[in-house]
Structure formats: C-alpha cells, structure tokens
Scaffold this motif. Structure first.
Motif, PDB file in Angstrom:
ATOM      1  N   VAL A 297       0.880  -1.125  -0.085  1.00  0.00           N
ATOM      2  CA  VAL A 297       0.198   0.113   0.149  1.00  0.00           C
ATOM      3  C   VAL A 297       0.977   1.218   0.081  1.00  0.00           C
ATOM      4  O   VAL A 297       0.669   2.197  -0.918  1.00  0.00           O
ATOM      5  CB  VAL A 297      -0.944  -0.081   1.142  1.00  0.00           C
ATOM      6  N   MET A 298       1.873   1.351   1.013  1.00  0.00           N
ATOM      7  CA  MET A 298       2.822   2.335   0.944  1.00  0.00           C
ATOM      8  C   MET A 298       3.655   2.540  -0.412  1.00  0.00           C
ATOM      9  O   MET A 298       3.858   3.942  -0.636  1.00  0.00           O
ATOM     10  CB  MET A 298       3.612   2.352   2.088  1.00  0.00           C
ATOM     11  N   GLN A 299       4.031   1.539  -0.997  1.00  0.00           N
ATOM     12  CA  GLN A 299       4.603   1.592  -2.310  1.00  0.00           C
ATOM     13  C   GLN A 299       3.641   2.197  -3.233  1.00  0.00           C
ATOM     14  O   GLN A 299       4.247   3.358  -4.039  1.00  0.00           O
ATOM     15  CB  GLN A 299       4.879   0.273  -2.803  1.00  0.00           C
ATOM     16  N   LEU A 300       2.393   1.985  -3.228  1.00  0.00           N
ATOM     17  CA  LEU A 300       1.537   2.741  -4.277  1.00  0.00           C
ATOM     18  C   LEU A 300       1.220   4.073  -3.938  1.00  0.00           C
ATOM     19  O   LEU A 300       1.118   4.687  -4.823  1.00  0.00           O
ATOM     20  CB  LEU A 300       0.351   2.014  -4.209  1.00  0.00           C
ATOM     21  N   LEU A 301       1.225   4.151  -2.609  1.00  0.00           N
ATOM     22  CA  LEU A 301       0.829   5.648  -2.191  1.00  0.00           C
ATOM     23  C   LEU A 301       1.982   6.649  -2.755  1.00  0.00           C
ATOM     24  O   LEU A 301       1.688   7.721  -2.864  1.00  0.00           O
ATOM     25  CB  LEU A 301       0.207   5.618  -0.864  1.00  0.00           C
ATOM     26  N   GLU A 302       3.324   5.976  -2.317  1.00  0.00           N
ATOM     27  CA  GLU A 302       4.426   6.605  -2.811  1.00  0.00           C
ATOM     28  C   GLU A 302       4.370   7.189  -4.483  1.00  0.00           C
ATOM     29  O   GLU A 302       4.485   8.059  -4.687  1.00  0.00           O
ATOM     30  CB  GLU A 302       5.779   5.995  -2.745  1.00  0.00           C
ATOM     31  N   GLN A 303       4.027   6.089  -5.271  1.00  0.00           N
ATOM     32  CA  GLN A 303       3.823   6.051  -6.529  1.00  0.00           C
ATOM     33  C   GLN A 303       2.816   7.508  -6.972  1.00  0.00           C
ATOM     34  O   GLN A 303       3.091   8.009  -7.993  1.00  0.00           O
ATOM     35  CB  GLN A 303       3.587   4.747  -7.301  1.00  0.00           C
ATOM     36  N   VAL A 304       1.514   7.424  -6.217  1.00  0.00           N
ATOM     37  CA  VAL A 304       0.645   8.303  -6.609  1.00  0.00           C
ATOM     38  C   VAL A 304       0.837   9.753  -5.744  1.00  0.00           C
ATOM     39  O   VAL A 304       0.178  10.679  -5.811  1.00  0.00           O
ATOM     40  CB  VAL A 304      -0.755   7.888  -6.459  1.00  0.00           C
ATOM     41  N   GLY A 305       1.939   9.725  -5.167  1.00  0.00           N
ATOM     42  CA  GLY A 305       2.265  10.888  -4.486  1.00  0.00           C
ATOM     43  C   GLY A 305       1.628  11.137  -2.935  1.00  0.00           C
ATOM     44  O   GLY A 305       1.249  12.390  -2.773  1.00  0.00           O
ATOM     45  N   LEU A 306       0.979  10.185  -2.577  1.00  0.00           N
ATOM     46  CA  LEU A 306       0.171  10.560  -1.356  1.00  0.00           C
ATOM     47  C   LEU A 306       0.452   9.717   0.082  1.00  0.00           C
ATOM     48  O   LEU A 306      -0.262   9.475   0.691  1.00  0.00           O
ATOM     49  CB  LEU A 306      -1.234   9.893  -1.454  1.00  0.00           C
ATOM     50  N   ALA A 307       1.812   9.450   0.012  1.00  0.00           N
ATOM     51  CA  ALA A 307       2.203   8.770   1.084  1.00  0.00           C
ATOM     52  C   ALA A 307       2.098   9.527   2.581  1.00  0.00           C
ATOM     53  O   ALA A 307       1.933   9.047   3.346  1.00  0.00           O
ATOM     54  CB  ALA A 307       3.906   8.289   0.904  1.00  0.00           C
ATOM     55  N   ASN A 308       1.993  10.762   2.401  1.00  0.00           N
ATOM     56  CA  ASN A 308       1.866  11.643   3.531  1.00  0.00           C
ATOM     57  C   ASN A 308       0.647  11.765   3.973  1.00  0.00           C
ATOM     58  O   ASN A 308       0.103  12.575   5.094  1.00  0.00           O
ATOM     59  CB  ASN A 308       2.661  13.072   3.174  1.00  0.00           C
ATOM     60  N   HIS A 309      -0.423  11.237   3.058  1.00  0.00           N
ATOM     61  CA  HIS A 309      -1.812  11.480   3.323  1.00  0.00           C
ATOM     62  C   HIS A 309      -2.406   9.995   3.754  1.00  0.00           C
ATOM     63  O   HIS A 309      -3.770   9.928   3.688  1.00  0.00           O
ATOM     64  CB  HIS A 309      -2.660  11.973   2.134  1.00  0.00           C
ATOM     65  N   ALA A 310      -1.744   9.291   4.168  1.00  0.00           N
ATOM     66  CA  ALA A 310      -2.165   7.676   4.363  1.00  0.00           C
ATOM     67  C   ALA A 310      -3.099   7.872   5.496  1.00  0.00           C
ATOM     68  O   ALA A 310      -4.241   7.119   5.315  1.00  0.00           O
ATOM     69  CB  ALA A 310      -1.030   6.859   4.763  1.00  0.00           C
ATOM     70  N   LYS A 311      -3.198   8.550   6.551  1.00  0.00           N
ATOM     71  CA  LYS A 311      -4.068   8.707   7.565  1.00  0.00           C
ATOM     72  C   LYS A 311      -5.290   9.602   7.326  1.00  0.00           C
ATOM     73  O   LYS A 311      -6.110   9.756   8.394  1.00  0.00           O
ATOM     74  CB  LYS A 311      -3.259   8.959   8.833  1.00  0.00           C
ATOM     75  N   HIS A 312      -5.182  10.284   6.179  1.00  0.00           N
ATOM     76  CA  HIS A 312      -6.441  11.105   5.981  1.00  0.00           C
ATOM     77  C   HIS A 312      -7.644  10.167   5.525  1.00  0.00           C
ATOM     78  O   HIS A 312      -7.471   9.197   4.909  1.00  0.00           O
ATOM     79  CB  HIS A 312      -5.958  12.152   4.935  1.00  0.00           C
ATOM     80  N   ARG A 313      -8.484  10.980   5.859  1.00  0.00           N
ATOM     81  CA  ARG A 313      -9.982  10.563   5.270  1.00  0.00           C
ATOM     82  C   ARG A 313     -10.097  11.079   4.037  1.00  0.00           C
ATOM     83  O   ARG A 313      -9.977  12.036   3.668  1.00  0.00           O
ATOM     84  CB  ARG A 313     -11.194  10.715   6.112  1.00  0.00           C
ATOM     85  N   PRO A 314     -11.312  10.499   3.042  1.00  0.00           N
ATOM     86  CA  PRO A 314     -11.288  11.072   1.717  1.00  0.00           C
ATOM     87  C   PRO A 314     -12.023  12.351   1.832  1.00  0.00           C
ATOM     88  O   PRO A 314     -11.437  13.029   0.858  1.00  0.00           O
ATOM     89  CB  PRO A 314     -12.311  10.025   1.018  1.00  0.00           C
ATOM     90  N   ASN A 315     -12.533  12.782   2.658  1.00  0.00           N
ATOM     91  CA  ASN A 315     -13.290  14.172   2.710  1.00  0.00           C
ATOM     92  C   ASN A 315     -12.217  15.158   3.070  1.00  0.00           C
ATOM     93  O   ASN A 315     -12.669  16.386   3.021  1.00  0.00           O
ATOM     94  CB  ASN A 315     -14.453  14.139   3.674  1.00  0.00           C
TER      95      ASN A 315
ATOM     96  N   LEU B  77      -9.374  15.227   1.203  1.00  0.00           N
ATOM     97  CA  LEU B  77      -8.686  15.353   0.027  1.00  0.00           C
ATOM     98  C   LEU B  77      -9.137  16.135  -0.955  1.00  0.00           C
ATOM     99  O   LEU B  77     -10.547  16.216  -1.208  1.00  0.00           O
ATOM    100  CB  LEU B  77      -8.105  13.982  -0.402  1.00  0.00           C
ATOM    101  N   SER B  78      -8.415  16.692  -1.705  1.00  0.00           N
ATOM    102  CA  SER B  78      -8.956  17.346  -2.877  1.00  0.00           C
ATOM    103  C   SER B  78      -9.436  16.231  -4.060  1.00  0.00           C
ATOM    104  O   SER B  78      -8.980  14.949  -3.833  1.00  0.00           O
ATOM    105  CB  SER B  78      -7.882  17.998  -3.719  1.00  0.00           C
TER     106      SER B  78
END
Lengths: 433, 232
Positions: free
Chosen positions: B117-135, B137-138
């Motif tokens: 999961v972290m690898q994918l989030l890194e790839q999409v540039g959202l590793a720092n937002h892992a703990k955020h809820r969708p609402n 985010l932009s």
C-alpha cells in the motif's frame, strides 16, 4: 472481518444522531428489561425468604390424618422417625424443623380474626430470626408456653399489645372445639400477605390446643443448602417415604389448607403424607410473579417490535444512502456474504453498544432503588411480602437480556442486509446515475 | 456482443453488436458522446454486468460460464476499477481504502500489505496522506487514491470510466499521466472511457463508439483529428 467491523463502527459514528436515537431506544428497552427482571427476581427472592421462614420449608413433608373419612386434620404422626429418615435420604439438607399448623380463631376483648396457626420451637429455628423484625417484645418470649407472636396489623386489629391475653379457639381432630388463653409475647413487623393470616405459638401450646401427642406435628420443613435441588429432593422423598411404608398422596401443587375439601371427599382413614415444596405452599400468591413476568414479556415484546422496525428502517436508509458504496465494493471484489456481514455488523455493533449502555443504566437504577430503601404501597407489600422494594439483579440474566435484545436487533437486520447483498454491482452503481 | 436494457415494456439497446479485442499492456481509450454505450461496454468488460448476447472473455475466461461468486473472484484478482466519482469508502482512511482489496484477497500478511500500500501511495504521491479520510482530500487526490486502490492487487486489467470527468484539466492531466506511467512500468492494461480529446491523446488506440456501435479504431492523433472535424 476487522475492516468490516471498522466500517460498521465508523458508519455509526458518522450518523451520530441516528445512532444515538436508535442506540438510546435499545438502551432504554434493555434498562427496562433489567429493572423489571430485577423486580421479578427481587420479589421472588423476598417471597422465597419470607415464605420459607414463615409458612413453608424448601421441601415439606406434611400430610393429613383422618379419624373418619369425612374429617381430616393437617398433621403428621410419628414425625421423629420421619425426620430420622429424611436426614438419611437428603444429603442436600441444611437443617430440618417441625412445625405444628392449624387454623384458629383468635379472640381479643374487642375483636376476633381467623388466622393460620404455626407452632414453632424458637430455639430450633435459625431462619425465623433473620426475617422477623420485632416491633414490640422479643421472639425469645415464645420459649415460654401459652404465648403468641402476632404481626403489627393483627395486633392493631385486635387492639392488643405485648402482655395482653387473647384466646385461641379451634376444632380438635375429634371435632370438638378447644380453646387456650395465650399471652402476647411479641409483635413483629408485617411481612406482606403472610403476616395477614399467620400467628405463631410454641409447639407445646399448639399440641395442647389440638390435643395432639408429642410425636405428632403439622409438617416437617426441610431447608436445603441449594434451592435448585428442590425438585430432585422432592422426587426422591416421594420414593423413599413410600418405600418405607408410608402412604404418600399424589402430587398436588397447592397450599395444604387448599386441600381439605379434596381430602375430606376421599374415603380413606389414617395417615397420608403430602410432599410439597415452597412454591406449592405459596401458589396462591405466585400469580403475582406470573403476572409480572407476563407483563414484562408483553412490554418488552412491544418495545422490541418498535425497535426492530426502527433498526430495519435505519438500515434501509443506510443502504439507500450507501448504494453506491455497495456497488463499488461489489465491483472491486467483495462477495455478497461480506456485504451482508458488513450491514449485520452494523446492527450487531449498535445492538451491543445499546444493550451494554442500557444494562449499565438498568443496574444503576436497581442499585439506586435498593440504596434508597423505597417503601412500597401496602397493597404491593402484601404480595411481595416486604414493605421495601428489593430489586435483585442476577448477572447471568443481565447478560442474557443483552444477548437476547442484541440477537433480535441483529436478526431483524438480516432482511435489509440480505437485500443489500443481493444487489447487482451494476444496479447499485447505476442507481447513482 | 449486444446489451439491451428493459425499461418497463420498452427494450432499449445500449450496445448493438460490439466486437473488440484488447491485448495485454495496451492503453486504450473508448470515446464517444454521452449515451453512446461507453459505460455499458466497460461494465461488461468489468464483469459487473452481463451481455444480452455474445461472449465477453476476460483473461481467457468466458464470463458467461462463471457463477456470481466466480465473477466476483475474477474482478477481485484480475480487474481494477477507477470510477468517475472516485467511489472511495468515506469512513476509511486513504491507507485503509487502498488496502481494502488486499484484505478481500487474503493473500498477503499485514506487513506485506503495508509495504504494498505504501509503495502505491508513494507512486501516486500520497504517502503523507495515508491517515487522511477521503473528505480531507481534493478531487485529484481522491482520484489518485482510487488509482492506487485499482492497482494495489496488481490486476491485469484496469477499467476507468471517465476518470477525469470530475477533475479540472490540470489535475485530469496528472491522473492520465499517472495511469500512463503505471501502464508502462507495470505493464497493466488500461481501458478508459472519455469524451475529452486531450485525454484520449495519451492512448495507444481509441475505440470510437456511437449509438451502441464501434465506429472505428483509431490512433490517438487520428482520433483527435476526427474529433476536431466533428465526424463520427
């Protein structure tokens, strides 16, 4: 599975108002059930404690002696031998006492009353001191012959106090009337219905009134270490006493004084033993418990139906709101069973949290009522055999109530959950537009 | 294949004889106006709907022969979905949303899931937002989460239904770039629908749909010219 619980839990948190409303309703029903069960168990405990001290043992060996076919007396002849056999046959026994019993007219200078008469040996009765609270005089006064213990209400009706004399009048086994003058040795606080029609005299006085032999008594009261053993002990005694040559009456679960008519109609003479238990002896007031339990059942049923409809509606709304989510989850590979589980978990979580809160609230209410020593109206006191409200909470019953209500709310959630799970992914997604 | 919808007593044909084949590693766009059948076609390929007639074969399996349970299994293990409206689970965090398909698969342990999961989030540039809820985010960030979720199980095929429709042009461009990058790196096949000429420009090939039929298969530049000239 953990993730499904997480989704369920967080969804409940997201719709806080709805969750609080429905959870509050579940908690309310649970609390009500806990309090009503506490009331019922408390009543039963009080009745058991009072009745088993004043009018019955846990198991009784009573009986009738008939000189002629149409005339019976509620006595057991040759009781020492029976007590000896009881001690041998009942290892569950805590202690055993014998009490004379009869029905007398008590007459004072200004009034009279028909009451049940109990003959006791005060020194041999450890339980009676725990239940009777003396308002005047002392229980030890009954150690002397020709004394009587009255209850407050009777003393008031007869207008007597400790030291006054009243006359007891009763027909003997041979049909002649006999009287005895007794001194009021003690006046006890009322203990409900039992105190309306029970007075106590020393066994020797009772024997003298009824002209009974020394080895004759009214009934043998068995007190067991564990009340749950009553049916087993009762059944065993029926067998062993019959095997020892005693005539044992067929089981008739009623108080002894309700059987005179039946016994007098039968053609036999001599002695027959009657094995009863405490519930039989107070069966005439047991209906109050049955009525309370029935009322509790109806009330809880109605409230549960309302809650179940609420749960179903809430899930319908949740499913409508989350149709898109269902479609998405199905599309990305969630099986139908898991969609079902997800919504069932939501109802389960709501049910568990609601019932837990309700049970805790119910417990607090019960403890508060007990601590406040709430006095009950006289009419209620008559039936619960206590002037104070006593709510006995059984932890097992509370857990049972929680599980029952949670199971109901979870079971009802299966219907909308199943329909949500049946939804085609494309339909669910199409619904969004 | 064909697909008809029944609305009361009226039968509405959504697809009227579509025949296409997509090869592994392709980056294909399905273009066409609203109501042309793009979404229906993606639904059939994605096994969330069944064709009225004809055969849909995904990863060598005839989907008509599969049970509902097998179809769900196929979707979980073979296909990734990206939706126009992101369709994230609102009560889960970014990390949990991306992890969800892996939990359904039950193939990886906790540490492996976390790593993936972290690898994918890194790839999409959202590793720092892992703990955020969708609402929190932009729109663009949410769609990137959706891309990560679609790719986390390493599917052979990713279907994206108008993935840029709810995004501004710059963010949409980023999403398409991201999809293209993953297509090239992981060799994942992408089929996405769009009616945006700029978006279809990135595709290897563009299938043009109109009135439930495939008009033609064009290269990206051909498609753009055709769109510019307004021809069907």
């Amino acid at each position: 599975m953990l993730q499904l619980f997480l989704i369920a839990f967080r969804n409940l948190g997201t719709h806080r108002r709805r969750t609080l409303l429905l959870g509050g309703a579940i908690a309310g029903v649970t609390a009500l059930l806990v309090v009503l069960m506490g009331l019922s168990t408390g009543m039963k405990d009080t009745m058991l404690r009072s009745a088993t001290t004043l009018a019955t043992g846990h198991v009784n060996v009573g009986g009738f002696y008939k000189v002629t076919a149409g005339q019976s007396a509620p006595v057991v002849t040759g009781y020492p031998k029976i007590i000896e056999q009881v001690r041998k046959d009942v290892p569950e026994l805590d202690y055993v006492v014998q009490r004379g019993r009869g029905w007398v007219k008590v007459v004072s200078e200004v009034a009279s009353a028909q009451v049940g008469l109990g003959g006791i040996d005060v020194e041999a009765e450890p339980g009676i001191r725990k239940v009777l609270q003396m308002k005047e005089g002392s229980l030890d006064g009954l150690k002397e012959p020709d004394t009587v213990l009255l209850f407050e209400k009777q003393a008031k009706r007869l207008e007597v106090k400790v030291g006054d004399t009243v006359t007891l009048s009763a027909p003997t086994m041979r049909g002649t009337n006999n009287t005895v003058d007794v001194r009021v040795a003690a006046i006890a606080a009322n203990v409900g219905l039992m105190s309306d029609f029970n007075i106590f005299v020393p066994n020797s006085t009772l024997r003298s009134l009824y002209q009974l032999k020394d080895d004759t008594t009214g009934a043998i009261y068995l007190y067991l270490k564990d009340v749950s053993q009553v049916p087993a002990v009762q059944a065993r005694l029926r067998q062993t006493l019959a095997a020892a040559g005693h005539e044992v009456m067929d089981n008739d679960p009623r108080a002894f004084w309700m059987k005179f008519e039946v016994v007098n109609r039968e053609g036999w003479t001599g002695q027959k033993l009657d094995i009863t238990n405490w519930e039989d002896e107070i069966s005439f007031i047991n209906w109050t418990l049955t009525a309370l339990n029935g009322l509790t059942g109806v009330l809880i049923f109605v409230l549960l139906v309302i809650i179940c409809v609420g749960i179903m509606n809430t899930l319908w709304i949740a499913i409508r709101e989350r149709t898109r989510e269902i479609g998405t989850l199905r599309a990305i590979g969630m099986q139908r069973t898991r969609v079902l589980a997800m919504f069932v978990f939501e109802a389960l979580t709501l049910g568990l949290l609601g019932t837990l809160a309700g049970a805790l609230f119910g417990l607090v209410v019960c403890l508060s009522i007990n601590a406040a020593d709430v006095a009950v109206p006289e009419v209620v006191a008559v039936f619960i055999m206590s002037e104070k409200l006593n709510l006995a909470v059984n932890p097992g019953s509370v857990v049972g109530a929680m599980l029952f209500i949670t199971a109901c709310t979870t079971a009802i959630s299966l219907i909308p959950s199943f329909l949500a799970a049946r939804m085609k992914p494309v339909t669910a997604m199409h619904h969004i537009g | 294949m064909t697909k008809d919808y029944t609305l009361g007593k009226v039968v509405v044909p959504a697809l009227r004889g579509v025949d296409l084949q997509v090869h592994p590693g392709e980056f294909i766009s399905i273009a066409g106006p609203s109501g042309s059948g793009k979404t229906t076609l993606l639904n059939l390929i994605g096994c969330v709907d069944t064709a009225t007639t004809g055969v849909v074969s995904v990863a060598g399996q005839d989907t008509k022969l599969l049970s509902e349970r097998q179809l769900t299994h196929l979707r979980l293990h073979t296909i990734g979905f990206i939706f126009q409206s992101f369709n994230l689970v609102s009560v889960l965090t970014v990390f949990q949303n991306v992890e969800f398909p892996l939990l359904l698969q039950r193939k990886l342990d906790k540490a492996q899931r976390r790593e993936r999961v972290m690898q994918l989030l890194e790839q999409v540039g959202l590793a720092n937002h892992a703990k955020h809820r969708p609402n929190e985010l932009s729109g663009g960030q949410r769609q990137r989460v959706a891309v990560a979720r679609a790719l986390v199980t390493r599917p052979q095929l990713v279907l994206a239904d108008e993935p840029t429709a709810n995004l501004d042009s710059v963010t949409g461009q980023h999403i398409i770039d991201l999809m293209k990058e993953l297509n090239q790196k992981e060799g994942t096949t992408f089929i996405f629908s769009t009616h945006d000429a700029k978006v279809m420009n990135h595709a290897n090939a563009v299938w043009r749909l109109a009135d439930g039929k495939i008009l033609d298969r064009l290269s990206a530049s051909e498609a753009q010219r055709a769109m510019a000239s307004g021809s069907h």
